[in-house]
Design a protein around this motif. Structure first.
Motif, mmCIF file in Angstrom:
data_model
loop_
_atom_site.group_PDB
_atom_site.id
_atom_site.type_symbol
_atom_site.label_atom_id
_atom_site.label_comp_id
_atom_site.label_asym_id
_atom_site.label_seq_id
_atom_site.Cartn_x
_atom_site.Cartn_y
_atom_site.Cartn_z
ATOM 1 N N TYR A 164 0.845 -1.188 0.000
ATOM 2 C CA TYR A 164 0.000 0.000 0.000
ATOM 3 C C TYR A 164 0.882 1.239 0.000
ATOM 4 N N LYS A 165 0.249 2.383 -0.263
ATOM 5 C CA LYS A 165 0.949 3.671 -0.269
ATOM 6 C C LYS A 165 0.646 4.444 1.015
ATOM 7 N N VAL A 166 1.678 4.975 1.637
ATOM 8 C CA VAL A 166 1.472 5.966 2.695
ATOM 9 C C VAL A 166 1.153 7.289 2.005
ATOM 10 N N ASP A 167 -0.004 7.856 2.313
ATOM 11 C CA ASP A 167 -0.537 8.994 1.550
ATOM 12 C C ASP A 167 0.034 10.324 2.030
ATOM 13 N N GLY A 168 1.367 10.433 1.982
ATOM 14 C CA GLY A 168 2.036 11.616 2.507
ATOM 15 C C GLY A 168 1.649 12.906 1.822
ATOM 16 N N ASN A 169 1.384 12.855 0.506
ATOM 17 C CA ASN A 169 1.044 14.101 -0.179
ATOM 18 C C ASN A 169 -0.263 14.711 0.306
ATOM 19 N N SER A 170 -1.088 13.919 1.011
ATOM 20 C CA SER A 170 -2.334 14.471 1.554
ATOM 21 C C SER A 170 -2.067 15.464 2.686
ATOM 22 N N ILE A 171 -0.859 15.421 3.249
ATOM 23 C CA ILE A 171 -0.468 16.403 4.263
ATOM 24 C C ILE A 171 0.739 17.203 3.763
ATOM 25 N N GLY A 172 0.842 17.307 2.432
ATOM 26 C CA GLY A 172 1.917 18.083 1.837
ATOM 27 C C GLY A 172 1.724 19.568 2.065
ATOM 28 N N HIS A 173 2.644 20.350 1.538
ATOM 29 C CA HIS A 173 2.657 21.782 1.812
ATOM 30 C C HIS A 173 2.154 22.617 0.645
ATOM 31 N N GLY A 174 1.454 21.948 -0.282
ATOM 32 C CA GLY A 174 0.798 22.675 -1.352
ATOM 33 C C GLY A 174 1.487 22.494 -2.690
ATOM 34 N N GLY A 175 0.866 23.089 -3.702
ATOM 35 C CA GLY A 175 1.355 22.994 -5.067
ATOM 36 C C GLY A 175 0.187 23.139 -6.018
ATOM 37 N N THR A 176 0.467 23.230 -7.289
ATOM 38 C CA THR A 176 -0.591 23.346 -8.289
ATOM 39 C C THR A 176 -1.454 22.089 -8.264
ATOM 40 N N SER A 177 -2.741 22.255 -8.025
ATOM 41 C CA SER A 177 -3.614 21.104 -7.823
ATOM 42 C C SER A 177 -3.695 20.203 -9.043
ATOM 43 N N LEU A 178 -3.558 20.786 -10.237
ATOM 44 C CA LEU A 178 -3.714 19.995 -11.451
ATOM 45 C C LEU A 178 -2.597 18.985 -11.661
ATOM 46 N N VAL A 179 -1.393 19.312 -11.249
ATOM 47 C CA VAL A 179 -0.267 18.448 -11.607
ATOM 48 C C VAL A 179 0.643 18.074 -10.446
ATOM 49 N N GLU A 180 0.419 18.595 -9.264
ATOM 50 C CA GLU A 180 1.378 18.373 -8.197
ATOM 51 C C GLU A 180 0.803 17.700 -6.960
ATOM 52 N N CYS A 181 -0.509 17.486 -6.913
ATOM 53 C CA CYS A 181 -1.139 16.727 -5.827
ATOM 54 C C CYS A 181 -0.681 17.168 -4.440
ATOM 55 N N ASN A 182 -0.595 18.487 -4.229
ATOM 56 C CA ASN A 182 -0.343 19.039 -2.905
ATOM 57 C C ASN A 182 1.050 18.738 -2.363
ATOM 58 N N ASN A 183 2.026 18.429 -3.261
ATOM 59 C CA ASN A 183 3.325 18.008 -2.730
ATOM 60 C C ASN A 183 4.485 18.515 -3.595
ATOM 61 N N SER A 184 4.497 19.828 -3.885
ATOM 62 C CA SER A 184 5.610 20.372 -4.653
ATOM 63 C C SER A 184 6.341 21.493 -3.928
ATOM 64 N N ILE A 185 5.860 21.883 -2.759
ATOM 65 C CA ILE A 185 6.504 22.930 -1.978
ATOM 66 C C ILE A 185 7.347 22.281 -0.886
ATOM 67 N N GLU A 186 8.604 22.658 -0.815
ATOM 68 C CA GLU A 186 9.529 22.079 0.163
ATOM 69 C C GLU A 186 9.099 22.395 1.596
ATOM 70 N N PRO A 187 9.366 21.479 2.531
ATOM 71 C CA PRO A 187 9.950 20.158 2.301
ATOM 72 C C PRO A 187 8.901 19.181 1.766
ATOM 73 N N LEU A 188 9.261 18.424 0.725
ATOM 74 C CA LEU A 188 8.339 17.450 0.165
ATOM 75 C C LEU A 188 8.124 16.307 1.155
ATOM 76 N N VAL A 189 6.895 15.799 1.170
ATOM 77 C CA VAL A 189 6.543 14.723 2.096
ATOM 78 C C VAL A 189 6.713 13.382 1.397
ATOM 79 N N ALA A 190 7.243 12.414 2.097
ATOM 80 C CA ALA A 190 7.455 11.077 1.535
ATOM 81 C C ALA A 190 6.123 10.399 1.261
ATOM 82 N N THR A 191 6.088 9.581 0.206
ATOM 83 C CA THR A 191 4.893 8.789 -0.128
ATOM 84 C C THR A 191 5.320 7.333 -0.341
ATOM 85 N N PRO A 192 5.892 6.698 0.658
ATOM 86 C CA PRO A 192 6.483 5.372 0.456
ATOM 87 C C PRO A 192 5.455 4.277 0.174
ATOM 88 N N ILE A 193 5.924 3.276 -0.557
ATOM 89 C CA ILE A 193 5.170 2.038 -0.745
ATOM 90 C C ILE A 193 5.611 1.065 0.333
#
Length: 334
Positions: free
Chosen positions: A174-203
């Motif tokens: 499964y995926k840990v949904d780290g980008n759901s608590i990311g620090h933002g980004g363009t919603s169309l292409v970055e799924c809330n995870n393009s502003i540093e520090p980027l959050v891990a989304t490990p499998i």
């Protein structure tokens, strides 16, 4: 894969250009090459399971008023969306809304286990991995009281898939949904995870008992996003199979609303890794007319795959099916 409401989804995309039954998988007929449309309807995150009577069942994210959609095929070519909800009830830990990315396997006792993403009551808009059991492949599935994985402090867990190893040991990725608590980004292409520090989304790889739902020990990380590998803001939709001594871990990277969303894979000689990415797209936008293909599931037989892509004027994600060839550490479309 994080979902949005239908109204929001229409706005977002307006500008955008399972393992089979391990014990008795059906025999597949020869068919046309390349990727074909399976369902011309909204059926995201498809997975598959085969049964001893030669049928295939596909499961998809919530839609058409159902928590989990299910379709049926006798030949893996023509698919029929069934008029039923595979998950008509929900567990006490979840809201019963926004269920997605289901995967089904069969146990030795003949029962079927569904893994799915469910929204947590204690942390709305974040998800945990739930499990459910049925006597029949199409359901109804009865959910377990507690989730299998629920790391809400890391963003939650989504996109589960079952795997049975050659020694009959069972796992769930499964995926840990780290980008759901990311620090933002363009919603169309970055799924809330393009502003540093980027959050891990490990499998993650979780070993389970023969019942398919009871964890053994702690999960092990087997993959994560890496910009140097050409990954986008996340990796997700893991699917693990074994073929001729090699473990193939299929996954998607980039954001599902981005045309860069694709299907890739990594390989290992050990189920727990390390996994080596080949850093190439197995399926990408433009292949066979697809737009943002992803969420793929490859059958345990290794020669059939289902995935989704934007369709119907970019308002829905249809299910597609394809032929594969696995050779050594290579996966290739036929």
């Amino acid at each position: 894969m994080r979902l949005v409401s239908s109204s929001t989804l229409s706005w977002l995309v307006g500008g955008l250009a399972v393992l089979p039954n391990a014990f008795s998988a059906p025999v597949l007929p020869k068919r046309a090459s390349n990727i074909q449309l399976g369902l011309s309807a909204d059926f995201p995150d498809p997975s598959i399971v085969g049964t001893s009577d030669g049928k295939w069942y596909a499961f998809g994210t919530n839609g058409t008023g159902r928590r989990i959609q299910v379709a049926e095929s006798h030949d893996f070519n023509s698919w029929t969306l069934l008029d039923l909800d595979a998950l008509p009830t929900f567990a006490p830990w979840e809201t019963g809304n926004d269920n997605y990315a289901p995967d089904v396997i069969q146990r030795k006792d003949g029962k079927f286990v569904m893994y799915y993403s469910g929204e947590a009551k204690s942390d709305l808009r974040h998800h945990c991995v739930g499990t459910a059991i049925s006597d029949k492949p199409a359901g109804p599935y009865i959910p377990s009281i507690t989730p299998l994985a629920c790391p809400l402090d890391q963003g939650g867990a989504i996109d589960p898939a079952g795997f049975i190893d050659t020694d009959s040991t069972r796992y769930v990725v499964y995926k840990v949904d780290g980008n759901s608590i990311g620090h933002g980004g363009t919603s169309l292409v970055e799924c809330n995870n393009s502003i540093e520090p980027l959050v891990a989304t490990p499998i993650m790889l979780q070993k389970v008992l023969e019942d398919g739902i009871t964890p053994i020990g702690n999960p092990v990380q087997i993959l994560d996003r890496n910009t140097a590998d050409g990954d986008g803001p996340l990796v997700e939709a893991p699917n693990l199979i074994f073929h001729d001594g090699i473990y193939f871990l299929f996954y998607s990277t980039h954001c599902y609303t981005d045309t860069a969303y694709d299907v890739r894979y990594a390989t290992s000689s050990s189920v727990a890794g390390p996994y080596t990415k080949n850093n190439l797209e197995l399926v990408k936008t433009g292949d066979f007319g697809l737009n943002s293909p992803g969420g793929a599931t490859v059958c345990g037989c290794g020669d059939r795959m289902v995935l989704h892509g934007w369709c119907n004027n970019h308002s829905e994600r249809c299910m597609y099916h394809a032929q594969l060839t696995l050779s050594g550490k290579r996966a290739m479309l036929v």
